[in-house]
Design a protein around this motif. Structure first.
Motif, mmCIF file in Angstrom:
data_model
loop_
_atom_site.group_PDB
_atom_site.id
_atom_site.type_symbol
_atom_site.label_atom_id
_atom_site.label_comp_id
_atom_site.label_asym_id
_atom_site.label_seq_id
_atom_site.Cartn_x
_atom_site.Cartn_y
_atom_site.Cartn_z
ATOM 1 N N ILE A 1 5.309 12.236 1.064
ATOM 2 C CA ILE A 1 5.264 13.671 1.876
ATOM 3 C C ILE A 1 4.464 14.932 1.352
ATOM 4 C CG2 ILE A 1 6.033 15.619 3.870
ATOM 5 C CD1 ILE A 1 8.272 13.923 3.855
ATOM 6 N N LEU A 2 3.195 14.820 1.953
ATOM 7 C CA LEU A 2 2.235 16.135 1.120
ATOM 8 C C LEU A 2 2.236 17.256 2.543
ATOM 9 C CD1 LEU A 2 -0.042 17.437 0.060
ATOM 10 C CD2 LEU A 2 -1.668 15.636 0.941
ATOM 11 N N MET B 1 0.719 -1.385 0.230
ATOM 12 C CA MET B 1 -0.073 -0.232 -0.004
ATOM 13 C C MET B 1 0.906 1.450 -0.043
ATOM 14 S SD MET B 1 -2.635 1.161 2.779
ATOM 15 C CE MET B 1 -3.645 -0.062 2.863
ATOM 16 N N LEU B 2 0.621 2.261 -0.551
ATOM 17 C CA LEU B 2 1.236 3.682 -0.793
ATOM 18 C C LEU B 2 0.808 3.755 0.377
ATOM 19 C CD1 LEU B 2 2.735 5.435 -2.131
ATOM 20 C CD2 LEU B 2 0.244 6.376 -3.427
ATOM 21 N N VAL B 3 1.749 4.353 0.937
ATOM 22 C CA VAL B 3 1.342 5.013 2.537
ATOM 23 C C VAL B 3 1.582 7.221 2.593
ATOM 24 C CG1 VAL B 3 1.487 5.016 4.908
ATOM 25 C CG2 VAL B 3 2.284 3.224 3.893
ATOM 26 N N ILE B 4 1.316 8.294 2.447
ATOM 27 C CA ILE B 4 0.866 9.465 2.223
ATOM 28 C C ILE B 4 1.175 9.873 3.316
ATOM 29 C CG2 ILE B 4 0.378 11.237 1.063
ATOM 30 C CD1 ILE B 4 1.169 9.038 -0.772
ATOM 31 N N GLY B 5 2.093 10.966 4.231
ATOM 32 C CA GLY B 5 2.435 11.385 5.479
ATOM 33 C C GLY B 5 2.075 13.143 4.929
ATOM 34 N N LEU B 6 0.498 12.651 5.940
ATOM 35 C CA LEU B 6 0.014 14.360 5.260
ATOM 36 C C LEU B 6 0.449 15.853 7.179
ATOM 37 C CD1 LEU B 6 -1.898 16.289 4.529
ATOM 38 C CD2 LEU B 6 -3.952 15.161 5.746
ATOM 39 N N THR B 7 0.843 16.643 6.638
ATOM 40 C CA THR B 7 1.331 17.124 7.777
ATOM 41 C C THR B 7 1.790 18.997 7.065
ATOM 42 O OG1 THR B 7 3.193 17.670 9.576
ATOM 43 C CG2 THR B 7 4.462 16.758 7.421
ATOM 44 N N GLY C 1 -4.655 23.178 8.141
ATOM 45 C CA GLY C 1 -6.597 23.043 7.963
ATOM 46 C C GLY C 1 -5.616 21.865 7.140
ATOM 47 N N LYS C 2 -5.071 20.889 7.963
ATOM 48 C CA LYS C 2 -4.343 19.532 7.719
ATOM 49 C C LYS C 2 -6.006 18.813 8.273
ATOM 50 C CE LYS C 2 -1.267 19.602 11.623
ATOM 51 N NZ LYS C 2 -1.483 20.644 11.065
ATOM 52 N N SER C 3 -6.404 18.965 9.158
ATOM 53 C CA SER C 3 -7.899 18.062 9.142
ATOM 54 C C SER C 3 -8.811 18.210 7.895
ATOM 55 C CB SER C 3 -8.960 18.591 10.374
ATOM 56 O OG SER C 3 -7.470 18.100 11.262
ATOM 57 N N THR C 4 -8.704 19.623 7.101
ATOM 58 C CA THR C 4 -9.937 19.938 6.177
ATOM 59 C C THR C 4 -9.234 18.617 5.004
ATOM 60 O OG1 THR C 4 -9.925 22.189 6.650
ATOM 61 C CG2 THR C 4 -10.613 21.708 4.885
ATOM 62 N N LEU D 1 8.370 22.794 3.648
ATOM 63 C CA LEU D 1 7.893 23.108 2.160
ATOM 64 C C LEU D 1 8.701 22.130 1.325
ATOM 65 C CD1 LEU D 1 5.978 26.210 1.830
ATOM 66 C CD2 LEU D 1 5.193 24.076 1.815
ATOM 67 N N ALA D 2 10.111 22.493 1.827
ATOM 68 C CA ALA D 2 11.461 21.759 0.902
ATOM 69 C C ALA D 2 11.177 19.889 0.935
ATOM 70 C CB ALA D 2 13.023 22.341 1.481
ATOM 71 N N ARG D 3 10.636 19.526 2.083
ATOM 72 C CA ARG D 3 11.072 18.101 1.939
ATOM 73 C C ARG D 3 9.726 17.936 1.473
ATOM 74 N NH1 ARG D 3 12.931 16.418 7.808
ATOM 75 N NH2 ARG D 3 12.711 14.339 6.078
ATOM 76 N N ALA D 4 8.167 18.710 0.973
ATOM 77 C CA ALA D 4 7.503 18.113 0.305
ATOM 78 C C ALA D 4 7.636 17.331 -0.905
ATOM 79 C CB ALA D 4 6.769 19.174 0.562
ATOM 80 N N ASP D 5 6.956 16.519 -1.108
ATOM 81 C CA ASP D 5 6.706 14.897 -1.964
ATOM 82 C C ASP D 5 5.494 16.544 -3.200
ATOM 83 O OD1 ASP D 5 8.704 13.455 -2.585
ATOM 84 O OD2 ASP D 5 7.453 13.096 -0.488
ATOM 85 N N ASP D 6 4.397 16.468 -2.653
ATOM 86 C CA ASP D 6 2.898 17.671 -2.460
ATOM 87 C C ASP D 6 2.719 18.857 -1.410
ATOM 88 O OD1 ASP D 6 2.785 15.290 -4.802
ATOM 89 O OD2 ASP D 6 3.063 14.332 -3.533
ATOM 90 N N ILE D 7 2.459 19.476 -2.481
ATOM 91 C CA ILE D 7 1.714 20.588 -1.396
ATOM 92 C C ILE D 7 0.824 21.305 -2.064
ATOM 93 C CG2 ILE D 7 2.379 23.471 -1.204
ATOM 94 C CD1 ILE D 7 5.047 22.636 -1.741
#
Length: 201
Positions: free
Chosen positions: A126-127, A1-7, A13-16, A165-171
């Motif tokens: 990382i998102l 499974m692909l695991v996405i880290g949301l931070t 607005g992480k909860s949104t 932001l520098a560590r992010a794969d997605d923003i």
């Protein structure tokens, strides 16, 4: 499974974003939700917190007074690390247990301190949710009843937004309405589905 880290920073607005993913059918495991479950009355983690910080962090009904504990840990780095040492291993263990029970192309782990606590190794992407500082202040002050100084203390304890932001794969930029966030989530939902399919081959 692909695991996405949301931070993202407090009030970003992480909860949104997590709710938008959940509406699309993606499993979301939220570290904050697990943390709240772990400190319910009668749970071992709450007993350890009281042992470490004193009975003053409890409400009259025996529940955790989050505002009081927050004021202690965000004004003292050593005290914050004591709290993290109690909660983080338990949260990580519970998140891992929930991930292995899932059956989906991808899942989202919502972890506010994903990068600060070295948990990035547990995810494949990382998102980061980003928002202007003035919006972060406004949201947290309205949501939690904190003063500007208290919000500033929390922000100082978190990674600087440029480093994050520098560590992010997605923003995802959360500076407008929920519809704007939803459109960005839908785009990433399609991307993650495609990446998950490639991973399975």
């Amino acid at each position: 499974m692909l695991v996405i880290g949301l931070t993202g920073g407090i009030g970003s607005g992480k909860s949104t974003v997590a709710q938008c993913f959940a509406r699309l059918g993606a499993p979301v495991i939220d570290a904050d939700v697990i943390a709240r479950e772990l400190v319910e009355p009668g749970k071992p983690a709450l007993a350890r917190i009281v042992e470490t910080f004193g009975a003053g962090v409890l409400n009259q009904d025996g529940s955790l007074n989050r505002a009081r504990l927050r004021s202690i840990v965000f004004s003292d780095v050593a005290r914050r690390r004591q709290l993290e040492a109690i909660l983080h291993p338990l949260i990580q263990k519970e998140m891992e247990a929930r991930v292995v029970q899932l059956s989906a192309p991808y899942c989202v782990l919502c972890i506010p301190l994903l990068l600060e606590t070295g948990q990035a190794r547990r995810v494949q992407r990382i998102l980061v949710v980003d928002a202007p500082h003035y919006l972060q202040y406004r949201r947290v002050m309205a949501r939690d009843g904190l003063s500007a100084a208290e919000v500033a203390a929390v922000l100082r304890a978190q990674m600087r937004f440029r480093e994050r932001l520098a560590r992010a794969d997605d923003i995802i930029v959360n500076d407008r309405d929920v519809a704007h966030v939803q459109r960005q989530v839908e785009r990433l939902h399609r991307l993650y589905g495609e990446l998950a399919a490639v991973n399975k081959k």
